[in-house]
Design a protein around this motif. Sequence first.
Motif, PDB file in Angstrom:
ATOM      1  N   TYR A 132      -2.564   4.479 -23.866  1.00 25.15           N
ATOM      2  CA  TYR A 132      -1.292   3.751 -23.718  1.00 25.15           C
ATOM      3  C   TYR A 132      -0.415   3.964 -24.950  1.00 25.15           C
ATOM      4  CZ  TYR A 132      -3.624   1.165 -19.895  1.00 25.15           C
ATOM      5  OH  TYR A 132      -4.278   0.808 -18.753  1.00 25.15           O
ATOM      6  N   MET A 191      -8.539   3.394 -23.321  1.00 26.09           N
ATOM      7  CA  MET A 191      -7.318   3.094 -22.563  1.00 26.09           C
ATOM      8  C   MET A 191      -6.190   2.670 -23.501  1.00 26.09           C
ATOM      9  SD  MET A 191      -9.079   1.206 -19.298  1.00 26.09           S
ATOM     10  CE  MET A 191      -7.655   1.095 -18.235  1.00 26.09           C
ATOM     11  N   CYS A 202       3.015  -2.483 -14.797  1.00 21.20           N
ATOM     12  CA  CYS A 202       3.254  -3.409 -15.899  1.00 21.20           C
ATOM     13  C   CYS A 202       4.391  -4.339 -15.496  1.00 21.20           C
ATOM     14  CB  CYS A 202       3.599  -2.677 -17.184  1.00 21.20           C
ATOM     15  SG  CYS A 202       5.214  -1.903 -17.132  1.00 21.20           S
ATOM     16  N   LYS A 229      -1.005   4.482 -16.465  1.00 22.13           N
ATOM     17  CA  LYS A 229      -1.267   3.087 -16.109  1.00 22.13           C
ATOM     18  C   LYS A 229      -0.578   2.821 -14.777  1.00 22.13           C
ATOM     19  CE  LYS A 229      -1.139  -1.487 -18.363  1.00 22.13           C
ATOM     20  NZ  LYS A 229      -0.622  -2.344 -17.310  1.00 22.13           N
ATOM     21  N   TYR A 264      -5.925  -4.037 -15.158  1.00 28.59           N
ATOM     22  CA  TYR A 264      -6.948  -4.404 -16.134  1.00 28.59           C
ATOM     23  C   TYR A 264      -8.302  -4.403 -15.431  1.00 28.59           C
ATOM     24  CZ  TYR A 264      -2.992  -6.314 -18.835  1.00 28.59           C
ATOM     25  OH  TYR A 264      -1.812  -6.497 -19.508  1.00 28.59           O
TER      26      TYR A 264
END
Length: 195
Positions: free
Chosen positions: A173, A169, A38, A35, A135
């Motif tokens: 994660y 996804m 965050c 990713k 996203y």
Amino acid sequence: MAAEAVVKYLRSPRLAESVQMQMIVQSAPVLKNVKMSCMFTVPSGCSGVVCSFLYKTDVRLHCLCRGSNREFVLLYREKWLAEWLLQEEVSDFLSQYGHKPGSLKQQLQHLGERIAYYYNQSQDFPHEMGVFFGYPLEDVRGFIRHQGKNSSCIGYWKVYSDVERAKRMFRAYDEAKNCALEEFFSGKNIREIAC
């Protein structure tokens, strides 16, 4: 991984232990390079501690804004996030919210200003921030358009477009989080966990 062990570390009176566990729980997909970024909060003055854990890794930290007792920090993969934000469709979308083309640092500073304005109750929540987390653009647009309602699926975000892609996804994660937790409990530190 036993939830009790995670909670124990999160509640640890030792700041380094609790912050490390918080990083793993909230940012494992970034640490494991699945990713791009965050956001999470740390107690005021602790962003330096987080930076020390990330020393000599490819994960960067940007303090978006500071609250009364908290700092809102973004952990990110610099090249990945910069390339994403430069995509024409993403850049055009962000321009609707006052983001001007510029360096990644400028983009992050503007996002931080928007978050700070929200917390000072002078503007609406900056829902475009989902783009900064990687996203899918269609899902960020859908969330804004539908005011967070009528999503097709909910996981790490509310899904309005490709549910199967989102579920893949979400699984990636979850796997990253499990892997990071296993590595931490086997004795590795954040620097060793970060790929």
